[in-house]
Design an enzyme around this catalytic site. Structure first.
Site, PDB file in Angstrom:
ATOM      1  N   LYS A  79     -81.875 -71.090   8.750  1.00  0.00           N
ATOM      2  CA  LYS A  79     -82.339 -71.433   7.508  1.00  0.00           C
ATOM      3  C   LYS A  79     -82.586 -72.764   7.331  1.00  0.00           C
ATOM      4  CE  LYS A  79     -81.573 -70.615   2.448  1.00  0.00           C
ATOM      5  NZ  LYS A  79     -80.619 -70.216   1.466  1.00  0.00           N
ATOM      6  N   SER A 154     -82.104 -66.577  -1.732  1.00  0.00           N
ATOM      7  CA  SER A 154     -83.036 -67.583  -1.213  1.00  0.00           C
ATOM      8  C   SER A 154     -83.043 -67.683   0.279  1.00  0.00           C
ATOM      9  CB  SER A 154     -82.589 -69.116  -1.672  1.00  0.00           C
ATOM     10  OG  SER A 154     -81.071 -69.512  -1.106  1.00  0.00           O
ATOM     11  N   SER A 178     -77.286 -65.865  -2.095  1.00  0.00           N
ATOM     12  CA  SER A 178     -78.506 -66.004  -1.443  1.00  0.00           C
ATOM     13  C   SER A 178     -78.233 -65.490   0.185  1.00  0.00           C
ATOM     14  CB  SER A 178     -78.893 -67.360  -1.271  1.00  0.00           C
ATOM     15  OG  SER A 178     -79.617 -67.700  -2.513  1.00  0.00           O
TER      16      SER A 178
HETATM   17  N1  GLN Z   1     -80.381 -66.783  -6.743  1.00  0.00           N
HETATM   18  C1  GLN Z   1     -79.344 -67.612  -7.004  1.00  0.00           C
HETATM   19  C2  GLN Z   1     -80.029 -68.921  -7.547  1.00  0.00           C
HETATM   20  O1  GLN Z   1     -81.204 -68.967  -7.688  1.00  0.00           O
HETATM   21  C3  GLN Z   1     -78.634 -68.072  -5.808  1.00  0.00           C
HETATM   22  C4  GLN Z   1     -79.072 -68.903  -4.839  1.00  0.00           C
HETATM   23  C5  GLN Z   1     -78.227 -69.270  -3.748  1.00  0.00           C
HETATM   24  O2  GLN Z   1     -77.361 -68.571  -3.673  1.00  0.00           O
HETATM   25  N2  GLN Z   1     -78.506 -70.090  -2.831  1.00  0.00           N
HETATM   26  O3  GLN Z   1     -79.235 -69.810  -7.902  1.00  0.00           O
END
Ligand code: GLN
Length: 479
Positions: A79, A154, A178
């Site tokens: 990532k 994400s 994420s």
């Molecule tokens: N979707 C969550 C956020 O927008 C989690 C993001 C993540 O785990 N990096 O914060």
């Protein structure tokens, strides 16, 4: 070579039987990934030179009769919030579009030390903020199983690459879900390890007290091997844990009979969709495997979303302050004073979601509001963690949904941030408590969309979590 069907074990067999060399595999995997990437936009960049060098080292070790490591020759995607020395790392942000890190994240260095071959860097929501990968400055990612839908976020690029077969393994990052949510949307296994289990050194900070690096793969065995390779104390991350790293594959022995599992009623009360039916079937399957399933309560769950979006944005507002046009990033050329330069660089560079979070986070930390929001959220976080501690005095693991719904359509929630935030309702609690949790494929909806089941365990009980997930996977999930 059938690249999409590779596993860690198949790569090892192929190398040992000399059916292919690590360099041949890397060349073939790069070709396959470059050909198929345009349909998903999962990779932002291929690091061919680095991949071929890593593969050549594996071949040299094999030729000398040395152990090339547990990930020898395995094609891996990373990532793009995890830094790679000499290889552009953008964090999905226009601000870092040209950033070349001078060092490797510890997880990256460990992957390569274990023989892994990093093919490239994967697309993600900007600074890992999002649930659909639509917040990337470099375009959305398509779900390889349903191209009009999101892969989740994400870590959407990492999940799409593994689901598409353009990588065998991937590293993602999880702050509030994420890794698990994209794993669920793409039919993969995705792990958020115990906080501190994997070094965060070189993981670009979003919300430091919640950030985790973790693996994604197509099987429990593969995530277990990958986690074993990257976990462990790192002097470069003061929050990394001293706890010894067990051989996680030893836990994959199928012995789940008699395990006590908790089913949190707060997670199921609103889950009436097809996802809910699949989770219910999955729980039945676990019962048939000999587990004892109990109804449990995690009463602070109702406050989790509010708590997370205060703590995560507060930490993000501070962490993102470093992108000021002086270091790392591009600099606005609009001219004016130093203050103008800061403002314009940040104004032009950050996307809408990051700006929203910087404003929210700055507000909840400001004098006069700190006690009402930030401090209160910290107290609620302690209550959420206590709910889990209590539950784990009664049960060995908790089973739950990952997401209220399967992969949604591209564009469906992008104009409604609150609806997007609700995607994380079942994943943020585990992140706030710092416990290990994973998503394992449960089944598919009538439309063929994957649905993941979440397993949560005690701090550092990754072995127990993997044991259960592996038995569930072998039994065919809910089907
Ligand atoms: N979707 C969550 C956020 O927008 C989690 C993001 C993540 O785990 N990096 O914060």
């Amino acid at each position: 070579m059938d690249i999409p069907s590779l596993t860690i074990d198949r790569v090892r067999e192929g190398l040992q039987s000399r059916r292919f060399s690590a360099v041949e595999l890397a060349q073939e995997a790069l070709r396959f990934a470059e050909t198929h990437n345009p349909s998903t936009n999962a990779y932002l960049l291929f690091s061919a030179q680095r991949a071929l060098e890593a593969a050549a080292r594996v071949d040299q070790k094999l030729a000398r009769g040395e152990d090339p490591g547990p990930l020898a020759g395995v094609p891996i995607a990373v990532k793009d919030v995890i830094v790679t020395k000499g290889v552009r790392t953008t964090c999905g942000s226009k601000l870092l579009a040209e950033y070349i890190p001078p060092y490797d994240a510890t997880a990256v260095a460990r992957l390569e030390a274990a023989g892994g071959v990093i093919l490239g860097k994967t697309n993600c929501d900007e600074f890992a903020m999002g649930s659909s990968n639509e917040n990337s400055a470099f375009g959305p990612v398509r779900n390889p199983l349903a191209p009009d839908r999101v892969p989740g976020g994400s870590s959407g690029g990492s999940a799409a690459a593994v689901a598409q077969g353009t990588a065998v393994l991937a590293l993602g990052s999880d702050t509030g879900g994420s890794i698990r949510q994209p794993a669920s949307f793409c039919g993969l296994v995705g792990v958020t390890p115990t906080y501190g289990r994997v070094s965060r050194y070189g993981l670009t900070a979003f919300a430091s007290s919640l950030d985790h690096i973790g693996p994604l793969a197509r099987s429990v065995r593969d995530v277990a091997i990958l986690l074993g390779a990257i976990a462990g104390r790192d002097p470069l991350d003061a929050t990394s844990a001293e706890a010894p790293v067990p051989d996680y594959t030893q836990a994959l022995d199928g012995s789940v009979k008699g395990l006590k599992l908790g089913l949190p009623r707060e997670y199921l009360k609103d889950l009436t969709s097809e996802s809910g039916e699949l989770i219910a079937k999955g729980v039945e399957r676990l019962r048939k495997l000999g587990c004892e399933v109990r109804d449990i309560s995690l009463p602070a769950t109702d406050y989790a979303i509010a708590c997370y979006y205060i703590i995560a944005t507060a930490e993000a507002s501070s962490n993102l302050a470093r992108y000021d046009g002086v270091r790392y990033t591009f600099r606005s050329q609009a001219g004016g004073s130093l203050g103008d330069m800061y403002r314009r660089t940040r104004g032009e560079g950050f996307g809408a979601e990051c700006k929203r979070r910087i404003m929210l986070g700055t507000y909840v930390l400001s004098a006069g509001y700190y006690d009402a929001y930030y401090l209160k959220a910290q107290k609620v976080r302690a209550l959420i963690a206590r709910d889990f501690t209590r539950a784990f005095s009664e049960v060995d693991a908790i089973v739950a949904p990952v997401s209220p719904f399967p992969a949604f359509k591209l564009g469906e929630k992008i104009d409604d941030p609150l609806a997007m935030y609700l995607s994380d309702i079942y994943t943020i609690t585990g992140s706030l408590a710092g416990i290990p949790c994973l998503s394992v494929p449960c089944g598919r909806t009538a439309a063929g969309l994957p649905v993941g089941m979440q397993i949560l365990a005690r701090h550092f009980d990754e072995p127990g979590m993997f044991r259960l997930a592996d038995a569930f996977e072998r039994a065919g999930g809910a089907n």
